[in-house]
Scaffold this active site. Structure first.
Site, short mmCIF file in Angstrom:
data_model
loop_
_atom_site.label_atom_id
_atom_site.label_comp_id
_atom_site.label_asym_id
_atom_site.label_seq_id
_atom_site.Cartn_x
_atom_site.Cartn_y
_atom_site.Cartn_z
N SER A 1 72.11 4.73 61.54
CA SER A 1 73.12 4.90 60.50
C SER A 1 74.45 5.17 61.18
O SER A 1 74.49 5.61 62.34
CB SER A 1 72.75 6.10 59.61
OG SER A 1 73.84 6.49 58.80
N TYR B 1 71.30 15.41 58.64
CA TYR B 1 71.13 13.97 58.76
C TYR B 1 71.84 13.46 60.00
O TYR B 1 71.31 12.61 60.72
CB TYR B 1 71.67 13.29 57.50
CG TYR B 1 71.36 11.80 57.42
CD1 TYR B 1 70.05 11.34 57.52
CD2 TYR B 1 72.38 10.88 57.22
CE1 TYR B 1 69.76 9.98 57.44
CE2 TYR B 1 72.10 9.52 57.13
CZ TYR B 1 70.80 9.07 57.24
OH TYR B 1 70.53 7.73 57.16
#
Length: 254
Positions: A140, A153
């Site tokens: 990501s 995250y």
């Protein structure tokens, strides 16, 4: 064997979103695919739709991963599996470090980092033996830029990014190609909803006013292109964002 001509892939996280879209794209491109996820009902639907081979497993559980390794070996006899695509992952929570939930962090590390590690480690011997192996990890843009409310995250995806970089260095001598695809804002059916504890209104607000966020199919196209290139071509790191997301801190909403 002079090139990757077998087109035998294992795709994790295949029950929805980017994983399911990747299975569909690979099958359309002529790949043989083992689609891996926890939800058997969704896998069964995907298998019926695409002709992929469903395999229900939790990538964080060692016994499930061992079963997957053996199943892949039986399903793809010599020269065997040549491509592993690690898409299983996810986010939980938008808390600051000060208010963070340790359980959320532990879950994110288990699925994003340790799940990737376990599946990769299990299939690496087969990828090496094939002679033209490929590992693609979906990370990501959160693996590159930290942001407020994203610490857990960020930490998990930074970890997965680091794992991928080390793997590339270690496996080059075995002719195993290692690719990282790092998407920005992707509008999927579940990612934001899961991250925001099922709050539909808050999940929809993530994409509100963004004209064209990435779709799972956009990412699947890039994944399929990267693994479909001649094996000597390695797209080490691919960062992809919608035009409206010029950077992690700049998102155009209309």
């Amino acid at each position: 064997m002079s090139e990757n001509t077998t087109k035998n892939a294992v795709v994790t996280g295949a029950s929805s979103g980017i994983g399911a879209a990747t299975v569909r794209k690979l099958r359309a491109d002529g790949w043989n695919v083992i689609a891996v996820a926890r939800r058997e009902d969704r896998l069964a639907q995907l298998a019926e739709e695409t002709g992929a081979i469903a395999f229900a497993a939790d990538v964080t559980k060692a016994d499930d991963v061992a079963r997957l390794r053996d199943f892949a070996s039986d399903t793809f006899p010599a020269p065997g599996v040549d491509t592993l695509i690690n898409i299983a992952g996810g986010a939980r929570g938008v808390d600051s470090v000060a208010t963070s939930q340790v359980d959320d962090w532990e879950w994110m590390f288990q699925v994003n980092v340790l799940g990737t590690l376990k599946v990769t480690k299990a299939l690496l011997p087969a990828l090496r033996e094939h002679g033209f192996g490929t590992v693609l990890n979906l990370t990501s843009t959160a693996a590159y830029t930290a942001y407020e409310g994203g610490s857990g995250y960020n930490a998990a995806k930074f970890g997965q990014h680091a794992l991928t970089g080390a793997l590339r260095l270690e496996e080059a001598e075995h002719n195993v190609r290692v690719i990282e695809v790092a998407p920005g804002l992707v509008h999927t059916e579940e990612f934001a909803l899961n991250r925001l504890s099922g709050n539909q209104e808050a999940a929809e607000a993530v994409y509100q006013g963004v004209e064209k966020p990435l779709t799972p199919e956009d990412v699947a196209d890039v994944v399929s292109y990267a693994v479909g290139l001649p094996h000597h071509v390695n797209l080490d790191q691919i960062i992809m964002r919608p035009v409206a997301q010029a950077a992690a801190h700049k998102l155009i909403r209309k």
